[in-house]
Structure formats: structure tokens, C-alpha cells
Enzyme design. Structure first.
Site, PDB file in Angstrom:
ATOM      1  N   TRP A 216      20.721 -31.380  21.762  1.00 10.55           N
ATOM      2  CA  TRP A 216      21.782 -31.556  22.756  1.00 10.55           C
ATOM      3  C   TRP A 216      21.319 -32.416  23.926  1.00 10.55           C
ATOM      4  CZ3 TRP A 216      26.081 -31.161  20.565  1.00 10.55           C
ATOM      5  CH2 TRP A 216      26.370 -30.145  19.654  1.00 10.55           C
TER       6      TRP A 216
ATOM      7  N   LYS B  75      30.602 -20.632  23.051  1.00 11.19           N
ATOM      8  CA  LYS B  75      29.390 -19.897  22.661  1.00 11.19           C
ATOM      9  C   LYS B  75      29.408 -18.504  23.300  1.00 11.19           C
ATOM     10  CE  LYS B  75      27.995 -23.873  20.822  1.00 11.19           C
ATOM     11  NZ  LYS B  75      27.400 -24.941  21.583  1.00 11.19           N
TER      12      LYS B  75
ATOM     13  N   ASP C 240      23.208 -27.997  31.481  1.00 13.17           N
ATOM     14  CA  ASP C 240      24.084 -27.708  30.355  1.00 13.17           C
ATOM     15  C   ASP C 240      23.788 -26.256  29.983  1.00 13.17           C
ATOM     16  OD1 ASP C 240      25.295 -27.334  27.917  1.00 13.17           O
ATOM     17  OD2 ASP C 240      24.372 -29.071  26.925  1.00 13.17           O
TER      18      ASP C 240
HETATM   19  C1  LIG Z   1      27.410 -26.453  21.458  1.00 12.31           C
HETATM   20  C2  LIG Z   1      26.662 -27.163  22.528  1.00 12.31           C
HETATM   21  C3  LIG Z   1      27.073 -28.420  23.006  1.00 12.31           C
HETATM   22  C4  LIG Z   1      28.257 -29.158  22.429  1.00 12.31           C
HETATM   23  O1  LIG Z   1      29.419 -28.539  22.789  1.00 12.31           O
HETATM   24  P1  LIG Z   1      30.870 -29.109  22.355  1.00 12.31           P
HETATM   25  O2  LIG Z   1      31.747 -28.233  23.182  1.00 12.31           O
HETATM   26  O3  LIG Z   1      30.994 -28.910  20.894  1.00 12.31           O
HETATM   27  O4  LIG Z   1      30.924 -30.525  22.757  1.00 12.31           O
HETATM   28  C5  LIG Z   1      26.347 -28.994  24.015  1.00 12.31           C
HETATM   29  N1  LIG Z   1      25.274 -28.386  24.541  1.00 12.31           N
HETATM   30  C6  LIG Z   1      24.838 -27.192  24.110  1.00 12.31           C
HETATM   31  C7  LIG Z   1      23.650 -26.559  24.735  1.00 12.31           C
HETATM   32  C8  LIG Z   1      25.532 -26.538  23.090  1.00 12.31           C
HETATM   33  O5  LIG Z   1      25.102 -25.352  22.646  1.00 12.31           O
END
Ligand SMILES: *Cc1c(COP(=O)(O)O)cnc(C)c1O
Length: 361
Positions: free
Chosen positions: A103, A195, A171
Site C-alpha cells: 500500500w 476494514k 493511512d
Molecule cells: C485496503 C487498503 C487500502 C486500499 O483501500 P481501497 O479503499 O480499496 O482503495 C489502502 N491502504 C491500506 C492500508 C489498506 O489496507
């Protein structure tokens, strides 16, 4: 209602009371005679839901509503990889990024389109199996970016770096509301909801108001943080249903006792799994060797003899466990055990880990 153990990394398990409230809201909200799917985003019924979700999120994260604002955006965390530098990194500016997995790689790739990126540290040399402790930060950087929990690799930051006054942007897609950390260390937090915070379809951006004021104005209206801050995330039609569910998840976290309780439960759950893996060191291999860097959310591991992978997965499905296959980029297995995942599910998997090792060793 039948519930199996859903170890999926995302979209992921939600608390049952939240699913019940969501089902009810699909039928009718607030005695309005209308479904959450039907009401105007400018009407008073939705307005109350919108404000409640914002207020609860800040309360759960122990952030002051004076200092911080919550934006509800579309496009997933992936859009934030681009929207962040688009808003806060000029062409001649530098941002520091810590590279800890798939990511962060995408975040870095997008940031490079808009400004200069310094990779302040990277754990790529060891397949992202640890969190770098020494950062090579740039004086005068616009921000420092890190991924609080690396969903795919299974590492998690336990201590956050001192950035010497440079804004810290994170993030937190896969561990928001899961740990008792000081969220006011961060100037901007973004997270796809699916998540730990709700369903797919809304992305949370929680930012210090004074930091958002430094964003550029020279940008398309819909991609500007300022547009959404000024419009209270109602500049265009917001994803009302996902926002409702996020509000219910925040309510659930509050009712459970907040971040301290989440952290304690998550530590206990993760420990059940890591201990089971460590009980069979010749058979299983946790992907993250540095213990303090292990994620409480995504427990990644391999079976040393990869020929057994298929049988392991088939057996897990028989035991009503879903979603244990590792991410396609890294292989192996991953048990995602977010806030809503019950400890009993971790115990069931631990038991299976023991049985499978005993049978196949
Ligand atoms: C799942 C995830 C993403 C991507 O998320 P989307 O909503 O599918 O764009 C980005 N960063 C992390 C840490 C993630 O777990």
C-alpha cells in the site's frame, strides 16, 4: 442468522448489532416512513445521521471537534494516495514516505506525480517483514507519510516517529479505532472504511483543520479537501448508507468501552494466534519475525511445507472459517481479526493450527 468465522481482510466482519441497525435502517429511519436508501441527503433525518457519525468518530478517537474535522469521501483509500499530494504537495515540495509494503508503494507512486518524494526508510530488503526504526527525514518536508498497519504484510507501527514539527499523515485503513493510541499525533488520517470502520463505499479523512487550510486552491473542485471541508462532506451526494453504518460502528466501539477496550481485546486475540503458531516452530512460520512489529489486525504466516497449503485451506473451510488465504502479492495465509472479530474465532483457528500441525508434521 448463521455466522461463520470471517477472516477476510476487507470488506470484513462487522458487529452483529451494527448489521441489525443497518437492516432496520434499510427499512425505515426515525419513523420517517423512508429508508436510509431513499432519504434526501439535505433532509433533517439524514442530517442528524451525518452529524452523529462525525461526532462519534471524533469522540472515539479522542480528538477535539474544535481542532479536527471529519470528511466522508468516495474513491477508497486509493484515491487518497493521489488526493493527499494533489492538495498538500507542490511540484517543488518534498514529502517523506516510509515504505513498508504494497500500500505504501502505491501511495509513493501517486505522490511522485505531484511533487518530490523522499523514501525516508524502507523494509523492502526483507520483504517488508519489519517496521523501520531509523528514518532519514527531510528538513522542510511538507509531510511525513506512513501506513499504521500493513494489511498485506502483517506489520504494525507501535511507536510513531518524532517528525520535528513536520505534519504526520497516516493511512490507517486497517487499524483505525483498533488501538489506544494518541490520534492527535497525526495531522491527517485517512482510511477506507471497509476494514475496521464500516462497509465499502466511504473513505474517512480526519484532519487537523489548521492543516487542511494549507491545502492548495488550484485544483479541481471535487478533488479539493477544502471543498469537502467547507461543504461538510455534502458538496455532492454523500454515500449515505455507508456513512450511517460507520456511525453505528463508532457507536458500537463507544458502547464496548472505547479504544482501551478494543486494544486489550485485540491484543488477547492476536496473542492466541501468534502463540499457536509459535508452538510449532518447525511447521509454521509467522511472516513477521520482529515480535514488536506484529500486527494485531492481520496475522500473516506460512506453512513451511507449502505443499500442505491447499489441504490447510480446505480444512479451514470445512470448519466454517473463510478468508484465510494470504494476499496474492505475498502468498501464505492471513487471519484478519479486526475489532468485530470474536476471540472464539481466534481460539477455533488456534485449535485447528494445532491439529493440522500434529497431523501433518
Ligand atoms: C485496503 C487498503 C487500502 C486500499 O483501500 P481501497 O479503499 O480499496 O482503495 C489502502 N491502504 C491500506 C492500508 C489498506 O489496507
Amino acid at each position: 442468522m448463521r455466522r461463520i468465522y470471517n477472516f477476510s481482510a476487507g470488506p470484513a466482519i462487522l458487529p452483529v448489532p451494527v448489521l441489525e441497525a443497518a437492516s432496520q435502517a434499510v427499512l425505515e429511519i426515525n419513523g420517517s416512513g423512508m429508508s436510509i436508501l431513499e432519504v434526501s441527503h439535505r433532509g433533517k433525518d439524514y442530517e442528524a445521521i451525518h452529524q452523529d457519525a462525525k461526532e462519534r468518530l471524533l469522540r472515539v478517537l479522542e480528538l477535539s471537534a474544535e481542532e479536527y474535522t471529519v470528511l466522508f469521501l468516495g474513491g477508497g483509500a486509493s484515491l487518497q494516495f493521489a488526493m493527499l499530494p494533489m492538495n498538500l504537495l507542490g511540484k517543488e515540495d518534498t514529502a517523506d514516505y516510509v515504505h513498508t509494503g504494497e500500500w505504501s508503494k502505491k501511495a509513493i507512486g501517486e505522490a511522485k506525480r505531484f511533487g518530490k518524494v523522499n523514501v525516508a526508510a524502507s523494509s523492502e530488503d526483507s520483504k517488508f517483514s519489519y517496521i523501520p526504526k531509523e528514518l532519514n527525514l527531510t528538513a522542510g518536508a511538507k509531510y511525513v507519510h506512513l501506513t499504521t498497519n500493513n494489511t498485506i504484510e502483517g506489520t504494525e507501527w507501535k511507536q510513531f516517529p518524532d517528525t520535528n514539527g513536520v505534519p504526520l499523515v497516516v493511512d490507517a485503513s486497517s487499524d483505525i479505532m483498533a488501538r489506544n493510541i494518541d490520534y492527535s499525533r497525526f495531522d491527517l488520517i485517512y482510511a477506507g472504511a471497509q476494514k475496521n470502520a464500516g462497509p465499502a463505499g466511504v473513505t474517512l479523512v480526519i484532519a487537523r483543520k489548521s492543516y487542511l487550510e494549507t491545502a492548495t486552491d488550484d485544483i479541481s473542485t471535487i478533488l479539493s479537501y477544502k471543498t469537502h471541508a467547507k461543504g461538510d462532506s455534502l458538496y455532492n451526494t454523500p454515500p449515505a448508507f455507508p456513512i450511517f453504518v460507520v456511525g453505528q460502528v463508532a457507536k458500537w466501539v463507544e458502547e464496548q468501552g472505547g479504544l482501551a477496550v478494543m486494544q486489550k481485546r485485540n491484543e488477547e486475540k492476536a496473542s492466541v494466534l501468534y502463540s499457536a503458531l509459535e508452538a510449532h516452530p518447525d511447521f509454521y512460520e509467522p511472516a513477521v519475525t520482529v515480535e514488536e512489529d506484529r500486527s494485531l489486525m492481520n496475522v500473516t504466516f506460512r506453512i513451511k511445507n507449502a505443499d500442505l497449503d491447499k489441504a490447510f485451506l480446505a480444512g479451514s473451510i470445512e470448519r466454517e472459517m473463510d478468508g484465510l488465504k494470504g494476499h496474492r502479492a505475498v502468498g501464505g495465509f492471513r487471519a484478519s481479526i479486526y475489532n468485530a472479530f470474536p476471540k472464539a474465532g481466534c481460539e477455533a483457528l488456534a485449535e485447528y493450527l494445532h491439529e493440522f500441525a500434529a497431523k501433518n508434521a
